[in-house]
Write a protein that holds these residues in place. Sequence first.
Motif, PDB file in Angstrom:
ATOM      1  N   ARG A 182     -42.695   8.995 -38.573  1.00 36.44           N
ATOM      2  CA  ARG A 182     -41.618   8.058 -38.434  1.00 36.44           C
ATOM      3  C   ARG A 182     -41.067   8.047 -39.963  1.00 36.44           C
ATOM      4  O   ARG A 182     -41.851   8.830 -40.910  1.00 36.44           O
ATOM      5  CB  ARG A 182     -42.170   6.745 -38.144  1.00 36.44           C
ATOM      6  CG  ARG A 182     -42.325   6.313 -36.649  1.00 36.44           C
ATOM      7  CD  ARG A 182     -42.872   5.077 -36.348  1.00 36.44           C
ATOM      8  NE  ARG A 182     -41.628   2.996 -36.568  1.00 36.44           N
ATOM      9  CZ  ARG A 182     -42.247   2.880 -37.198  1.00 36.44           C
ATOM     10  NH1 ARG A 182     -43.040   2.079 -36.266  1.00 36.44           N
ATOM     11  NH2 ARG A 182     -41.192   2.578 -37.077  1.00 36.44           N
ATOM     12  N   ASP A 183     -40.094   7.441 -40.234  1.00 37.73           N
ATOM     13  CA  ASP A 183     -38.770   7.326 -41.017  1.00 37.73           C
ATOM     14  C   ASP A 183     -39.644   6.556 -42.227  1.00 37.73           C
ATOM     15  O   ASP A 183     -39.904   5.174 -41.903  1.00 37.73           O
ATOM     16  CB  ASP A 183     -37.915   6.733 -40.582  1.00 37.73           C
ATOM     17  CG  ASP A 183     -37.256   6.433 -42.047  1.00 37.73           C
ATOM     18  OD1 ASP A 183     -36.388   6.065 -42.402  1.00 37.73           O
ATOM     19  OD2 ASP A 183     -36.319   8.062 -42.612  1.00 37.73           O
ATOM     20  N   VAL A 184     -39.934   7.064 -42.841  1.00 36.47           N
ATOM     21  CA  VAL A 184     -40.424   5.983 -44.784  1.00 36.47           C
ATOM     22  C   VAL A 184     -39.766   4.800 -43.831  1.00 36.47           C
ATOM     23  O   VAL A 184     -40.289   2.862 -44.472  1.00 36.47           O
ATOM     24  CB  VAL A 184     -40.707   6.554 -45.925  1.00 36.47           C
ATOM     25  CG1 VAL A 184     -41.080   5.763 -47.008  1.00 36.47           C
ATOM     26  CG2 VAL A 184     -41.911   7.849 -45.300  1.00 36.47           C
ATOM     27  N   LYS A 185     -38.478   5.341 -44.414  1.00 34.04           N
ATOM     28  CA  LYS A 185     -37.569   3.225 -44.790  1.00 34.04           C
ATOM     29  C   LYS A 185     -38.009   2.500 -43.380  1.00 34.04           C
ATOM     30  O   LYS A 185     -38.035   1.758 -43.943  1.00 34.04           O
ATOM     31  CB  LYS A 185     -36.355   3.683 -44.332  1.00 34.04           C
ATOM     32  CG  LYS A 185     -35.571   2.828 -45.240  1.00 34.04           C
ATOM     33  CD  LYS A 185     -33.499   2.842 -44.723  1.00 34.04           C
ATOM     34  CE  LYS A 185     -32.736   1.896 -45.063  1.00 34.04           C
ATOM     35  NZ  LYS A 185     -31.467   2.070 -45.723  1.00 34.04           N
ATOM     36  N   ALA A 186     -38.229   2.930 -42.765  1.00 31.49           N
ATOM     37  CA  ALA A 186     -38.194   2.116 -40.999  1.00 31.49           C
ATOM     38  C   ALA A 186     -39.938   1.657 -40.867  1.00 31.49           C
ATOM     39  O   ALA A 186     -40.105   0.964 -41.009  1.00 31.49           O
ATOM     40  CB  ALA A 186     -38.571   3.088 -39.605  1.00 31.49           C
ATOM     41  N   VAL A 187     -41.172   2.450 -41.430  1.00 30.31           N
ATOM     42  CA  VAL A 187     -42.217   2.341 -41.986  1.00 30.31           C
ATOM     43  C   VAL A 187     -42.277   0.857 -42.867  1.00 30.31           C
ATOM     44  O   VAL A 187     -43.431   0.056 -42.782  1.00 30.31           O
ATOM     45  CB  VAL A 187     -43.128   2.883 -42.281  1.00 30.31           C
ATOM     46  CG1 VAL A 187     -44.542   2.847 -42.162  1.00 30.31           C
ATOM     47  CG2 VAL A 187     -43.082   4.078 -40.965  1.00 30.31           C
ATOM     48  N   HIS A 188     -41.262   0.898 -44.284  1.00 29.69           N
ATOM     49  CA  HIS A 188     -41.168  -0.164 -45.213  1.00 29.69           C
ATOM     50  C   HIS A 188     -41.517  -1.241 -44.226  1.00 29.69           C
ATOM     51  O   HIS A 188     -41.700  -1.774 -44.326  1.00 29.69           O
ATOM     52  CB  HIS A 188     -40.279   0.988 -45.728  1.00 29.69           C
ATOM     53  CG  HIS A 188     -40.792  -0.421 -47.111  1.00 29.69           C
ATOM     54  ND1 HIS A 188     -39.076  -1.453 -46.725  1.00 29.69           N
ATOM     55  CD2 HIS A 188     -40.547  -0.548 -47.954  1.00 29.69           C
ATOM     56  CE1 HIS A 188     -39.434  -1.772 -47.901  1.00 29.69           C
ATOM     57  NE2 HIS A 188     -40.581  -1.513 -48.807  1.00 29.69           N
ATOM     58  N   ALA A 189     -39.574  -1.190 -43.541  1.00 30.18           N
ATOM     59  CA  ALA A 189     -39.990  -2.316 -42.337  1.00 30.18           C
ATOM     60  C   ALA A 189     -41.271  -3.252 -41.518  1.00 30.18           C
ATOM     61  O   ALA A 189     -40.905  -4.625 -42.362  1.00 30.18           O
ATOM     62  CB  ALA A 189     -38.629  -2.321 -42.438  1.00 30.18           C
ATOM     63  N   ASP A 190     -41.892  -2.657 -41.261  1.00 31.58           N
ATOM     64  CA  ASP A 190     -42.488  -2.614 -40.290  1.00 31.58           C
ATOM     65  C   ASP A 190     -43.595  -3.131 -41.612  1.00 31.58           C
ATOM     66  O   ASP A 190     -44.415  -4.048 -40.844  1.00 31.58           O
ATOM     67  CB  ASP A 190     -42.824  -1.925 -39.429  1.00 31.58           C
ATOM     68  CG  ASP A 190     -41.703  -2.145 -37.992  1.00 31.58           C
ATOM     69  OD1 ASP A 190     -41.514  -2.666 -38.224  1.00 31.58           O
ATOM     70  OD2 ASP A 190     -42.084   0.034 -37.781  1.00 31.58           O
ATOM     71  N   VAL A 191     -43.921  -2.478 -42.626  1.00 31.58           N
ATOM     72  CA  VAL A 191     -45.265  -3.180 -43.014  1.00 31.58           C
ATOM     73  C   VAL A 191     -45.512  -4.304 -43.247  1.00 31.58           C
ATOM     74  O   VAL A 191     -45.858  -5.081 -43.553  1.00 31.58           O
ATOM     75  CB  VAL A 191     -46.066  -2.378 -44.129  1.00 31.58           C
ATOM     76  CG1 VAL A 191     -46.287  -2.228 -44.896  1.00 31.58           C
ATOM     77  CG2 VAL A 191     -45.938  -0.860 -43.262  1.00 31.58           C
ATOM     78  N   HIS A 192     -43.876  -4.775 -44.068  1.00 30.93           N
ATOM     79  CA  HIS A 192     -43.291  -5.416 -44.709  1.00 30.93           C
ATOM     80  C   HIS A 192     -43.326  -7.256 -43.933  1.00 30.93           C
ATOM     81  O   HIS A 192     -43.918  -8.058 -44.144  1.00 30.93           O
ATOM     82  CB  HIS A 192     -42.424  -5.605 -45.388  1.00 30.93           C
ATOM     83  CG  HIS A 192     -42.420  -5.135 -47.278  1.00 30.93           C
ATOM     84  ND1 HIS A 192     -42.348  -5.839 -47.877  1.00 30.93           N
ATOM     85  CD2 HIS A 192     -42.226  -3.840 -47.350  1.00 30.93           C
ATOM     86  CE1 HIS A 192     -43.255  -4.790 -49.237  1.00 30.93           C
ATOM     87  NE2 HIS A 192     -42.958  -3.655 -49.510  1.00 30.93           N
TER      88      HIS A 192
END
Length: 115
Positions: free
Chosen positions: A73-83
Amino acid sequence: MNTLTLEVTSLADGLAAFQSAWSSGGADDGARIGFASPELLWKVLTAKRWELLRTMTGQGPLALREIARRVERDVKAVHADVHALIDAGIIQRGADGRFEFPYDAVHVDFMLKAA
């Protein structure tokens, strides 16, 4: 096994469970995170976030880009989910900036009753 239990519980029930654990000397019943409703639980634990937990289980600390690579997946989308998972107390962020899901398993516990 180090298990995280995600449960639907009222504030009063959650506080009673905490008081019981405290008075029994803190007997280890595993980690628990309570949600006020099933809707809130599923709002936090979306299908994509469940995939992140499955991918991170037992893997130790991982960099954000590594998590994104593993789930393709895209890093930006994963960033939002991780946070979002950090905000819910499910994932931890280490001093080195890497992310960890420090459990071997997840148990989801709630009951659906007639209206």
